[in-house]
Design a protein around this motif. Sequence first.
Motif, PDB file in Angstrom:
ATOM      1  N   VAL A   5       0.850  -1.186   0.000  1.00  0.00           N
ATOM      2  CA  VAL A   5       0.000   0.000   0.000  1.00  0.00           C
ATOM      3  C   VAL A   5       0.886   1.237   0.000  1.00  0.00           C
ATOM      4  CG1 VAL A   5      -1.767   1.295   1.218  1.00  0.00           C
ATOM      5  CG2 VAL A   5      -1.837  -1.208   1.220  1.00  0.00           C
ATOM      6  N   GLU A   6       0.698   2.084  -1.021  1.00  0.00           N
ATOM      7  CA  GLU A   6       1.402   3.349  -1.084  1.00  0.00           C
ATOM      8  C   GLU A   6       0.542   4.445  -0.459  1.00  0.00           C
ATOM      9  OE1 GLU A   6       2.255   1.572  -5.328  1.00  0.00           O
ATOM     10  OE2 GLU A   6       0.557   1.705  -3.938  1.00  0.00           O
ATOM     11  N   SER A   7       1.210   5.446   0.077  1.00  0.00           N
ATOM     12  CA  SER A   7       0.525   6.616   0.612  1.00  0.00           C
ATOM     13  C   SER A   7       1.475   7.792   0.562  1.00  0.00           C
ATOM     14  CB  SER A   7       0.043   6.363   2.042  1.00  0.00           C
ATOM     15  OG  SER A   7       1.146   6.089   2.891  1.00  0.00           O
ATOM     16  N   GLY A   8       0.915   8.977   0.793  1.00  0.00           N
ATOM     17  CA  GLY A   8       1.745  10.165   0.884  1.00  0.00           C
ATOM     18  C   GLY A   8       1.676  11.088  -0.317  1.00  0.00           C
ATOM     19  N   GLY A   9       0.965  10.690  -1.345  1.00  0.00           N
ATOM     20  CA  GLY A   9       0.834  11.556  -2.502  1.00  0.00           C
ATOM     21  C   GLY A   9      -0.052  12.750  -2.199  1.00  0.00           C
ATOM     22  N   GLY A  10      -0.075  13.686  -3.168  1.00  0.00           N
ATOM     23  CA  GLY A  10      -0.913  14.862  -2.979  1.00  0.00           C
ATOM     24  C   GLY A  10      -0.535  15.955  -3.952  1.00  0.00           C
ATOM     25  N   LEU A  11      -1.054  17.123  -3.671  1.00  0.00           N
ATOM     26  CA  LEU A  11      -0.792  18.318  -4.482  1.00  0.00           C
ATOM     27  C   LEU A  11       0.240  19.178  -3.768  1.00  0.00           C
ATOM     28  CD1 LEU A  11      -1.457  20.331  -6.780  1.00  0.00           C
ATOM     29  CD2 LEU A  11      -3.313  21.189  -5.324  1.00  0.00           C
ATOM     30  N   VAL A  12       1.279  19.559  -4.480  1.00  0.00           N
ATOM     31  CA  VAL A  12       2.332  20.371  -3.887  1.00  0.00           C
ATOM     32  C   VAL A  12       2.792  21.396  -4.918  1.00  0.00           C
ATOM     33  CG1 VAL A  12       4.177  18.776  -4.589  1.00  0.00           C
ATOM     34  CG2 VAL A  12       4.523  20.258  -2.606  1.00  0.00           C
ATOM     35  N   GLN A  13       3.251  22.538  -4.439  1.00  0.00           N
ATOM     36  CA  GLN A  13       3.748  23.570  -5.342  1.00  0.00           C
ATOM     37  C   GLN A  13       5.158  23.236  -5.820  1.00  0.00           C
ATOM     38  OE1 GLN A  13       3.473  27.334  -3.281  1.00  0.00           O
ATOM     39  NE2 GLN A  13       1.309  27.559  -3.785  1.00  0.00           N
ATOM     40  N   PRO A  14       5.553  23.750  -6.965  1.00  0.00           N
ATOM     41  CA  PRO A  14       6.936  23.539  -7.424  1.00  0.00           C
ATOM     42  C   PRO A  14       7.923  23.977  -6.350  1.00  0.00           C
ATOM     43  CG  PRO A  14       5.622  24.472  -9.175  1.00  0.00           C
ATOM     44  CD  PRO A  14       4.751  24.491  -7.951  1.00  0.00           C
ATOM     45  N   GLY A  15       8.964  23.174  -6.177  1.00  0.00           N
ATOM     46  CA  GLY A  15       9.936  23.434  -5.131  1.00  0.00           C
ATOM     47  C   GLY A  15       9.613  22.788  -3.806  1.00  0.00           C
ATOM     48  N   GLY A  16       8.394  22.256  -3.682  1.00  0.00           N
ATOM     49  CA  GLY A  16       7.973  21.635  -2.435  1.00  0.00           C
ATOM     50  C   GLY A  16       8.460  20.209  -2.282  1.00  0.00           C
ATOM     51  N   ALA A  60      17.149   7.316 -11.047  1.00  0.00           N
ATOM     52  CA  ALA A  60      17.139   7.814 -12.414  1.00  0.00           C
ATOM     53  C   ALA A  60      17.786   9.188 -12.422  1.00  0.00           C
ATOM     54  CB  ALA A  60      15.698   7.897 -12.914  1.00  0.00           C
ATOM     55  N   ASP A  61      18.416   9.530 -13.552  1.00  0.00           N
ATOM     56  CA  ASP A  61      19.091  10.821 -13.642  1.00  0.00           C
ATOM     57  C   ASP A  61      18.137  11.981 -13.390  1.00  0.00           C
ATOM     58  OD1 ASP A  61      21.381   9.899 -16.341  1.00  0.00           O
ATOM     59  OD2 ASP A  61      21.509   9.622 -14.170  1.00  0.00           O
ATOM     60  N   SER A  62      16.896  11.822 -13.782  1.00  0.00           N
ATOM     61  CA  SER A  62      15.924  12.909 -13.672  1.00  0.00           C
ATOM     62  C   SER A  62      15.593  13.268 -12.226  1.00  0.00           C
ATOM     63  CB  SER A  62      14.637  12.547 -14.416  1.00  0.00           C
ATOM     64  OG  SER A  62      14.073  11.358 -13.888  1.00  0.00           O
ATOM     65  N   VAL A  63      15.879  12.364 -11.282  1.00  0.00           N
ATOM     66  CA  VAL A  63      15.538  12.636  -9.878  1.00  0.00           C
ATOM     67  C   VAL A  63      16.764  12.639  -8.965  1.00  0.00           C
ATOM     68  CG1 VAL A  63      13.278  11.605 -10.245  1.00  0.00           C
ATOM     69  CG2 VAL A  63      15.108  10.231  -9.204  1.00  0.00           C
ATOM     70  N   LYS A  64      17.921  12.311  -9.531  1.00  0.00           N
ATOM     71  CA  LYS A  64      19.132  12.214  -8.716  1.00  0.00           C
ATOM     72  C   LYS A  64      19.424  13.550  -8.051  1.00  0.00           C
ATOM     73  CE  LYS A  64      21.928   9.426 -10.623  1.00  0.00           C
ATOM     74  NZ  LYS A  64      22.923   8.819 -11.537  1.00  0.00           N
ATOM     75  N   GLY A  65      19.723  13.498  -6.762  1.00  0.00           N
ATOM     76  CA  GLY A  65      20.000  14.711  -6.007  1.00  0.00           C
ATOM     77  C   GLY A  65      18.757  15.356  -5.414  1.00  0.00           C
ATOM     78  N   ARG A  66      17.580  14.928  -5.836  1.00  0.00           N
ATOM     79  CA  ARG A  66      16.334  15.489  -5.312  1.00  0.00           C
ATOM     80  C   ARG A  66      15.520  14.453  -4.528  1.00  0.00           C
ATOM     81  NH1 ARG A  66      12.470  17.063  -8.730  1.00  0.00           N
ATOM     82  NH2 ARG A  66      13.061  15.619 -10.415  1.00  0.00           N
ATOM     83  N   PHE A  67      15.582  13.206  -4.955  1.00  0.00           N
ATOM     84  CA  PHE A  67      14.816  12.134  -4.310  1.00  0.00           C
ATOM     85  C   PHE A  67      15.749  11.240  -3.518  1.00  0.00           C
ATOM     86  CE2 PHE A  67      11.048  11.765  -7.567  1.00  0.00           C
ATOM     87  CZ  PHE A  67      10.846  13.135  -7.461  1.00  0.00           C
ATOM     88  N   LEU A  80      10.039   7.170  -0.132  1.00  0.00           N
ATOM     89  CA  LEU A  80      10.654   7.964  -1.186  1.00  0.00           C
ATOM     90  C   LEU A  80      10.466   9.426  -0.799  1.00  0.00           C
ATOM     91  CD1 LEU A  80      12.104   7.810  -3.958  1.00  0.00           C
ATOM     92  CD2 LEU A  80       9.865   8.280  -5.001  1.00  0.00           C
ATOM     93  N   GLN A  81      11.550  10.039  -0.334  1.00  0.00           N
ATOM     94  CA  GLN A  81      11.528  11.458  -0.008  1.00  0.00           C
ATOM     95  C   GLN A  81      11.782  12.239  -1.282  1.00  0.00           C
ATOM     96  OE1 GLN A  81      10.950  13.076   3.039  1.00  0.00           O
ATOM     97  NE2 GLN A  81      10.997  14.922   1.772  1.00  0.00           N
ATOM     98  N   MET A  82      10.865  13.107  -1.619  1.00  0.00           N
ATOM     99  CA  MET A  82      10.955  13.878  -2.860  1.00  0.00           C
ATOM    100  C   MET A  82      11.045  15.356  -2.519  1.00  0.00           C
ATOM    101  SD  MET A  82       8.183  11.812  -5.191  1.00  0.00           S
ATOM    102  CE  MET A  82       6.781  12.495  -4.321  1.00  0.00           C
ATOM    103  N   ASN A  83      12.169  15.951  -2.847  1.00  0.00           N
ATOM    104  CA  ASN A  83      12.401  17.379  -2.603  1.00  0.00           C
ATOM    105  C   ASN A  83      12.542  18.125  -3.916  1.00  0.00           C
ATOM    106  OD1 ASN A  83      12.515  16.822   0.205  1.00  0.00           O
ATOM    107  ND2 ASN A  83      14.716  16.446   0.106  1.00  0.00           N
ATOM    108  N   SER A  84      12.443  19.434  -3.835  1.00  0.00           N
ATOM    109  CA  SER A  84      12.604  20.295  -5.028  1.00  0.00           C
ATOM    110  C   SER A  84      11.752  19.786  -6.187  1.00  0.00           C
ATOM    111  CB  SER A  84      14.082  20.349  -5.441  1.00  0.00           C
ATOM    112  OG  SER A  84      14.888  20.829  -4.387  1.00  0.00           O
ATOM    113  N   LEU A  85      10.505  19.508  -5.892  1.00  0.00           N
ATOM    114  CA  LEU A  85       9.621  18.921  -6.897  1.00  0.00           C
ATOM    115  C   LEU A  85       9.365  19.872  -8.045  1.00  0.00           C
ATOM    116  CD1 LEU A  85       7.254  17.044  -4.479  1.00  0.00           C
ATOM    117  CD2 LEU A  85       8.456  15.991  -6.402  1.00  0.00           C
TER     118      LEU A  85
END
Length: 124
Positions: A5-16, A60-67, A80-85
Amino acid sequence: QLQIVESGGGLVQPGGSLRLSCAASAFTLDNYAIGWFRQAPGKEREGVSCISSGGSAAYADSVKGRFTISKDNAQNTVYLQMNSLKPEDTAVYYCAASVRSYCSGYVPRDVYYWGQGTQVTVSS
């Protein structure tokens, strides 16, 4: 009953930031390679990150350094911690468990179980 079961998704502003969780029941996540995939509208599903049973992580290169992918064995959960979205990160994110203990680059091969997905929307 085996379940992811995945959770934690949502709506976030760019950079969030968001943190996705992948919780398992009826099996121990730590024994397997666990990966995150995503699928944006009109696009194919793509690998994002993978963590081996030993804790080695790849991105993946597209998320390296941010995730950042991590796991809590006591909670039987992978995160999965996702920063600088960015808006291009918008997708449904899926957790997947492999039959193997190791990753193939940043994806788990031979996936035998998928979660149901969680929506991530990055928009102002």
